[in-house]
Design a protein around this motif. Structure first.
Motif, PDB file in Angstrom:
ATOM      1  N   UNK A   1       9.289   7.136  -3.075  1.00 23.73           N
ATOM      2  CA  UNK A   1       8.742   7.970  -4.412  1.00 23.73           C
ATOM      3  C   UNK A   1       9.631   7.249  -5.606  1.00 23.73           C
ATOM      4  N   UNK A   2      11.048   7.088  -5.344  1.00 22.94           N
ATOM      5  CA  UNK A   2      11.847   6.438  -6.378  1.00 22.94           C
ATOM      6  C   UNK A   2      11.473   5.099  -6.760  1.00 22.94           C
ATOM      7  N   UNK A   3      11.075   4.261  -5.793  1.00 21.67           N
ATOM      8  CA  UNK A   3      10.515   2.941  -5.849  1.00 21.67           C
ATOM      9  C   UNK A   3       9.452   2.782  -6.767  1.00 21.67           C
ATOM     10  N   UNK A   4       8.531   3.849  -6.380  1.00 22.37           N
ATOM     11  CA  UNK A   4       7.176   3.937  -7.107  1.00 22.37           C
ATOM     12  C   UNK A   4       7.565   4.094  -8.778  1.00 22.37           C
TER      13      UNK A   4
ATOM     14  N   UNK B   1       0.759  -1.350  -0.035  1.00 20.06           N
ATOM     15  CA  UNK B   1      -0.049   0.151  -0.088  1.00 20.06           C
ATOM     16  C   UNK B   1       1.064   1.190   0.072  1.00 20.06           C
ATOM     17  N   UNK B   2       2.117   1.136   0.416  1.00 19.64           N
ATOM     18  CA  UNK B   2       2.923   2.407   0.306  1.00 19.64           C
ATOM     19  C   UNK B   2       3.370   2.625  -1.154  1.00 19.64           C
ATOM     20  N   UNK B   3       3.629   1.506  -1.471  1.00 14.76           N
ATOM     21  CA  UNK B   3       4.114   1.763  -3.086  1.00 14.76           C
ATOM     22  C   UNK B   3       2.730   2.115  -3.965  1.00 14.76           C
ATOM     23  N   UNK B   4       1.593   1.724  -3.636  1.00 16.94           N
ATOM     24  CA  UNK B   4       0.246   1.974  -4.347  1.00 16.94           C
ATOM     25  C   UNK B   4       0.272   3.420  -4.126  1.00 16.94           C
ATOM     26  N   UNK B   5       0.606   3.969  -2.780  1.00 17.01           N
ATOM     27  CA  UNK B   5       0.019   5.622  -2.542  1.00 17.01           C
ATOM     28  C   UNK B   5       0.953   6.478  -3.345  1.00 17.01           C
ATOM     29  N   UNK B   6       2.471   6.125  -3.332  1.00 17.58           N
ATOM     30  CA  UNK B   6       3.244   6.954  -4.241  1.00 17.58           C
ATOM     31  C   UNK B   6       3.200   6.945  -5.746  1.00 17.58           C
ATOM     32  N   UNK B   7       2.538   5.626  -6.127  1.00 14.45           N
ATOM     33  CA  UNK B   7       2.416   5.308  -7.767  1.00 14.45           C
ATOM     34  C   UNK B   7       1.108   6.423  -7.851  1.00 14.45           C
ATOM     35  N   UNK B   8       0.202   6.234  -7.024  1.00 13.07           N
ATOM     36  CA  UNK B   8      -1.183   7.045  -7.239  1.00 13.07           C
ATOM     37  C   UNK B   8      -0.639   8.460  -7.206  1.00 13.07           C
ATOM     38  N   UNK B   9       0.173   8.978  -6.481  1.00 14.19           N
ATOM     39  CA  UNK B   9       0.541  10.279  -6.458  1.00 14.19           C
ATOM     40  C   UNK B   9       1.143  10.945  -7.749  1.00 14.19           C
ATOM     41  N   UNK B  10       1.919   9.867  -8.542  1.00 10.41           N
ATOM     42  CA  UNK B  10       2.410  10.089  -9.933  1.00 10.41           C
ATOM     43  C   UNK B  10       1.352  10.450 -10.941  1.00 10.41           C
ATOM     44  N   UNK B  11       0.214  10.075 -10.574  1.00 10.01           N
ATOM     45  CA  UNK B  11      -0.782  10.475 -11.575  1.00 10.01           C
ATOM     46  C   UNK B  11      -1.333  11.888 -11.632  1.00 10.01           C
ATOM     47  N   UNK B  12      -0.921  12.365 -10.377  1.00  7.98           N
ATOM     48  CA  UNK B  12      -1.501  13.764  -9.964  1.00  7.98           C
ATOM     49  C   UNK B  12      -0.713  14.811 -10.746  1.00  7.98           C
ATOM     50  N   UNK B  13      -1.493  15.982 -10.908  1.00  8.47           N
ATOM     51  CA  UNK B  13      -0.463  16.947 -11.477  1.00  8.47           C
ATOM     52  C   UNK B  13       0.387  17.596 -10.633  1.00  8.47           C
ATOM     53  N   UNK B  14       1.281  18.383 -11.076  1.00  8.31           N
ATOM     54  CA  UNK B  14       2.347  18.931 -10.401  1.00  8.31           C
ATOM     55  C   UNK B  14       1.762  19.966  -9.288  1.00  8.31           C
ATOM     56  N   UNK B  15       0.751  20.662  -9.635  1.00  6.45           N
ATOM     57  CA  UNK B  15       0.123  21.443  -8.704  1.00  6.45           C
ATOM     58  C   UNK B  15      -0.458  20.788  -7.326  1.00  6.45           C
ATOM     59  N   UNK B  16      -1.053  19.563  -7.728  1.00  8.29           N
ATOM     60  CA  UNK B  16      -1.468  18.806  -6.730  1.00  8.29           C
ATOM     61  C   UNK B  16      -0.416  18.093  -5.955  1.00  8.29           C
ATOM     62  N   UNK B  17       0.365  17.547  -6.482  1.00  7.57           N
ATOM     63  CA  UNK B  17       1.754  17.243  -5.850  1.00  7.57           C
ATOM     64  C   UNK B  17       2.479  18.041  -4.926  1.00  7.57           C
ATOM     65  N   UNK B  18       2.294  19.478  -5.327  1.00  5.76           N
ATOM     66  CA  UNK B  18       3.142  20.485  -4.550  1.00  5.76           C
ATOM     67  C   UNK B  18       2.231  20.713  -3.286  1.00  5.76           C
TER      68      UNK B  18
END
Length: 376
Positions: A365-368, A273-290
């Motif tokens: 973040x790198x792993x995902x 689930x940690x990898x799932x969470x960070x992989x999900x973040x990568x689908x977000x826009x840069x504004x959302x991630x910031x």
């Protein structure tokens, strides 16, 4: 006052670093104090009489033992108008036998099965869609079979937070404090829920939790379910929170009666689930991630600038004291948040999070990033 004037005249460009440090300190303190206020504030009282019916939906794939252990907890809820639907995702173990055995004692259990088909790719989203279409009530309550409600009032309490303006309700789920070698996972889920509370307060509906969330079937149908992204594993929870927020309010609930306990699983192939969470973040826009990471960004810049100014000789004693006070404030308030959510045995872990936690985040973040293909 005179010493400040001397510092201003003699420090050159470093004085602007000191101003930036002061601004960062104010932002840093604001973010952590606001977080603890949001967490410590009590949910609005519900106290409504028994209302709408609820369909609890659980998917299972080769989880016969987990079904035998946890499914009765979902079937013994103190609520008169609910059903439990289990969708069997192509299981090859004793899942069907276990379900048939449990169904003898609990007629409110309904089961449906997906059979393997080499011509068609089955995903968790398809299983959820089948469960939704089979549900006879408008409020859909989701969990996983490796979970169990913390109390017999889970269905009743989650349902009580729905009104005509509510689209999604997300509750808290975490591992039990006494489980062995689970502290890291508990800390991750705790921090994730804190983050979700703040995001929802800021009207940013980015994350959900498939272990403990509910939404309306009517809105799911209007949104055409997962039609936009049905073949990817990612988004079976987060996408629904985002998509359904356009139909009504999203609520994150802290009431203990809505808690769900997660069992530690040693089963190979289980979702990380940690990898799932960070992989999900990568689908977000840069504004959302910031927007999500602004707290850690401010923290890193604050400490980096403080250390730099100390080594350049700018009031090292005072700056060291400010750093220690900022750290202790963050550490203490993080533990207050843990107490508010009734999370025991996270004191030492919260200390590690407050010091080198950013290294852990960078690792995942790198792993995902390098493993994102497995989520497609």
């Amino acid at each position: 006052m005179e010493s400040l004037l001397v510092f201003w005249e003699e420090s050159g460009i470093l004085k602007y670093g000191a101003i930036a440090l002061l601004v960062l300190l104010c932002i840093y303190m604001y973010l952590i104090i606001r977080r603890v206020i949001i967490v410590s504030r009590k949910d609005k009282p519900f106290g409504k009489p028994e209302g709408e019916g609820v369909s609890v939906i659980i998917t299972a794939h080769n989880n016969a033992e987990a079904l035998r252990k946890n499914l009765p907890s979902f079937l013994m809820q103190a609520y008169g108008k609910y059903e439990v639907i289990v969708v069997d995702e192509c299981s090859e173990d004793d899942t069907q036998d276990v379900l048939a055995e449990i169904q003898k004692d609990y007629p409110e259990l309904r089961c449906t099965r997906i059979f393997p088909d080499t011509k068609f790719r089955f995903t968790k989203k398809l299983a959820i869609n089948i469960g939704v279409l089979a549900a006879k009530y408008d409020i859909l309550l989701f969990s996983e079979i490796h979970c169990r409600p913390a109390t017999m009032h889970w269905v009743e309490t989650m349902q009580s937070y729905f009104d005509e303006n509510t689209a999604v309700v997300v509750g808290y789920a975490n591992y039990a404090p006494g489980e062995h070698n689970i502290t890291t996972w508990r800390a991750f889920r705790f921090l994730r829920f804190l983050e979700m509370l703040v995001l929802v307060k800021n009207k940013k509906y980015i994350f959900g939790d498939g272990c403990n969330m509910a939404y309306r079937k009517s809105y799911y149908i209007k949104n055409r379910g997962f039609a936009k992204n049905s073949q990817s594993y990612l988004g079976y929870d987060n996408d629904m929170v985002n998509e359904l927020s356009k139909f009504g309010m999203v609520k994150t609930i802290k009431c203990p009666d809505t808690y769900v306990i997660i069992d530690k699983s040693d089963k190979k192939g289980e979702v990380n689930e940690i990898s799932y969470y960070y992989a999900s973040k990568m689908r977000l826009t840069m504004t959302e991630r910031l927007g999500i990471d602004k707290g850690i960004i401010v923290r890193l810049i604050f400490y980096a600038l403080s250390i730099y100014l100390i080594f350049t000789g700018v009031y090292p004693v005072y700056l060291s004291a400010i750093m220690i006070i900022a750290f202790l404030t963050d550490f203490v308030l993080l533990n207050i948040c843990a107490i508010c959510l009734k999370q025991k045995k996270l004191f030492l872990t919260s200390f590690i999070i407050s010091t080198v936690g950013f290294v852990y985040r960078w690792y995942w973040n790198g792993y995902s990033f390098f493993n994102k293909k497995k989520w497609s």
